[in-house]
Write an enzyme that holds these catalytic residues in place. Structure first.
Site, mmCIF file in Angstrom:
data_model
loop_
_atom_site.group_PDB
_atom_site.id
_atom_site.type_symbol
_atom_site.label_atom_id
_atom_site.label_comp_id
_atom_site.label_asym_id
_atom_site.label_seq_id
_atom_site.Cartn_x
_atom_site.Cartn_y
_atom_site.Cartn_z
ATOM 1 N N ASP A 178 0.866 -1.179 0.000
ATOM 2 C CA ASP A 178 0.000 0.000 0.000
ATOM 3 C C ASP A 178 0.905 1.231 0.000
ATOM 4 O O ASP A 178 2.110 1.110 0.240
ATOM 5 C CB ASP A 178 -0.925 -0.017 1.224
ATOM 6 C CG ASP A 178 -2.244 0.713 0.948
ATOM 7 O OD1 ASP A 178 -2.353 1.421 -0.058
ATOM 8 O OD2 ASP A 178 -3.170 0.564 1.771
ATOM 9 N N ASP B 274 -1.385 4.838 7.581
ATOM 10 C CA ASP B 274 -1.837 6.024 8.306
ATOM 11 C C ASP B 274 -2.373 5.582 9.679
ATOM 12 O O ASP B 274 -1.618 5.509 10.648
ATOM 13 C CB ASP B 274 -2.880 6.751 7.454
ATOM 14 C CG ASP B 274 -3.396 8.020 8.100
ATOM 15 O OD1 ASP B 274 -2.682 8.603 8.926
ATOM 16 O OD2 ASP B 274 -4.524 8.428 7.791
ATOM 17 N N THR C 65 -5.722 1.015 9.879
ATOM 18 C CA THR C 65 -7.003 0.313 9.787
ATOM 19 C C THR C 65 -7.049 -0.613 8.564
ATOM 20 O O THR C 65 -7.457 -1.772 8.655
ATOM 21 C CB THR C 65 -8.158 1.342 9.682
ATOM 22 O OG1 THR C 65 -7.998 2.293 10.726
ATOM 23 C CG2 THR C 65 -9.514 0.691 9.784
ATOM 24 N N LYS D 222 3.221 6.662 8.872
ATOM 25 C CA LYS D 222 3.069 7.882 9.673
ATOM 26 C C LYS D 222 3.263 7.559 11.150
ATOM 27 O O LYS D 222 2.636 6.636 11.677
ATOM 28 C CB LYS D 222 1.685 8.480 9.450
ATOM 29 C CG LYS D 222 1.519 9.049 8.063
ATOM 30 C CD LYS D 222 0.282 9.917 8.006
ATOM 31 C CE LYS D 222 -0.158 10.109 6.578
ATOM 32 N NZ LYS D 222 -1.440 10.819 6.475
ATOM 33 N N TRP E 108 -0.176 15.321 5.589
ATOM 34 C CA TRP E 108 -0.845 14.773 4.411
ATOM 35 C C TRP E 108 0.165 14.658 3.283
ATOM 36 O O TRP E 108 0.866 15.619 2.956
ATOM 37 C CB TRP E 108 -2.033 15.618 3.964
ATOM 38 C CG TRP E 108 -2.802 14.881 2.898
ATOM 39 C CD1 TRP E 108 -2.747 15.097 1.560
ATOM 40 C CD2 TRP E 108 -3.686 13.769 3.099
ATOM 41 N NE1 TRP E 108 -3.550 14.188 0.902
ATOM 42 C CE2 TRP E 108 -4.128 13.357 1.829
ATOM 43 C CE3 TRP E 108 -4.134 13.069 4.236
ATOM 44 C CZ2 TRP E 108 -5.017 12.292 1.646
ATOM 45 C CZ3 TRP E 108 -5.003 12.007 4.054
ATOM 46 C CH2 TRP E 108 -5.443 11.638 2.776
ATOM 47 N N ALA F 203 0.983 14.062 -0.623
ATOM 48 C CA ALA F 203 0.383 14.129 -1.963
ATOM 49 C C ALA F 203 1.213 13.256 -2.898
ATOM 50 O O ALA F 203 2.382 13.561 -3.172
ATOM 51 C CB ALA F 203 0.337 15.565 -2.445
ATOM 52 N N TYR F 204 0.619 12.150 -3.353
ATOM 53 C CA TYR F 204 1.325 11.235 -4.254
ATOM 54 C C TYR F 204 1.113 11.666 -5.710
ATOM 55 O O TYR F 204 0.059 12.218 -6.041
ATOM 56 C CB TYR F 204 0.855 9.795 -4.016
ATOM 57 C CG TYR F 204 1.301 9.265 -2.677
ATOM 58 C CD1 TYR F 204 2.611 8.824 -2.489
ATOM 59 C CD2 TYR F 204 0.434 9.251 -1.591
ATOM 60 C CE1 TYR F 204 3.042 8.375 -1.248
ATOM 61 C CE2 TYR F 204 0.847 8.800 -0.338
ATOM 62 C CZ TYR F 204 2.157 8.358 -0.183
ATOM 63 O OH TYR F 204 2.583 7.917 1.044
ATOM 64 N N PRO F 205 2.067 11.378 -6.582
ATOM 65 C CA PRO F 205 1.981 11.906 -7.954
ATOM 66 C C PRO F 205 0.768 11.398 -8.730
ATOM 67 O O PRO F 205 0.208 12.124 -9.543
ATOM 68 C CB PRO F 205 3.301 11.455 -8.602
ATOM 69 C CG PRO F 205 3.819 10.348 -7.744
ATOM 70 C CD PRO F 205 3.324 10.622 -6.368
#
Ligand code: 5GP
Length: 211
Positions: free
Chosen positions: A110, A114, A117, A156, A184, A186-188
């Site tokens: 993945d 974060d 879960t 994280k 947060w 930000a992925y491309p």
């Protein structure tokens, strides 16, 4: 969250994070790469590239689609969804194929751990499948000898809402390319303006790093 608070990651950076993690990925030595869509799709394919050994076949990549239902709130009547918070939108198909989890080293990929879960859910569901498949074969789960590992680009550092079992959360099986504070990312592949995205990643030092 304001734009300034986001951490921008370029495609090059993702590629290099995976390249850097290759010794650990090879040590886990997966027989199967299981991508958690959508964030795990592109990294999973890149992981396969770095695991390729000359003369050996590619490690197979499969995908499951999981959706987080945290935001359903109390208005939803589906107690099971709220309880689990994650639902399987798409899962593995074991019917009418010789595909089995038994005896495999399975690397779940993945993009980010974060609250944990999603990864907790994925591991628990896969373990249930292993139990069923072992039972059907008349062997114990221990005899089945299936191992799960995890690869994420970022973990994280924050209190997690769910745990991972000790056999997964250890130095060999749990591989996070980077640990990062609770920001947060930000992925491309989420960007619809890759030029601005990449520029921001370069400014933040999250682009290619030259040897
Ligand atoms: P979890 O809370 O279950 O660990 O993460 C659930 C999903 O939320 C992740 O797979 C990812 O798609 C999304 N997510 C969580 N944190 C971030 C983040 O910082 N950036 C992005 N782009 N997605 C995130």
């Amino acid at each position: 969250m304001s734009e300034e608070e986001k951490v921008y990651i370029s495609y090059n950076h993702v590629h290099q994070l995976i390249q850097e993690s290759t010794p650990r990925l090879k040590k886990f030595n997966p027989d199967l790469i299981l991508s958690v869509a959508g964030g795990g799709l592109i990294p999973a394919r890149q992981v396969r590239t770095f695991l390729k050994e000359p003369g050996s076949p590619n490690v197979r990549v499969m995908a499951v689609v999981l959706s987080l239902y945290e935001d359903l709130g109390s208005s939803s009547t589906d107690a099971e969804k709220i309880g689990k918070q994650v639902v399987r939108t798409q899962w593995l198909d074991y019917q009418n194929t010789d595909f089995t989890l038994l005896g495999k080293n399975i690397l779940i990929v993945d993009e980010v751990d974060d609250t944990r879960t999603t990864l907790n859910y994925a591991v628990n569901e896969l373990k249930k499948d292993v139990e069923e498949q072992a039972k059907a074969k008349g062997i114990s789960v221990e005899e089945a000898n299936t191992n799960f590992g995890i690869f994420v680009l970022h973990n994280k550092l924050k209190p997690k809402k769910a745990d991972l079992p000790a056999e997964v959360y250890n130095e060999t099986n749990y591989i996070a390319a980077r640990e990062i504070e609770d920001v947060w990312i930000a992925y491309p592949w989420e960007s619809n303006d890759i030029v601005t995205h990449t520029r921001k990643a370069i400014e933040q030092g999250n682009d290619v790093f030259l040897p």
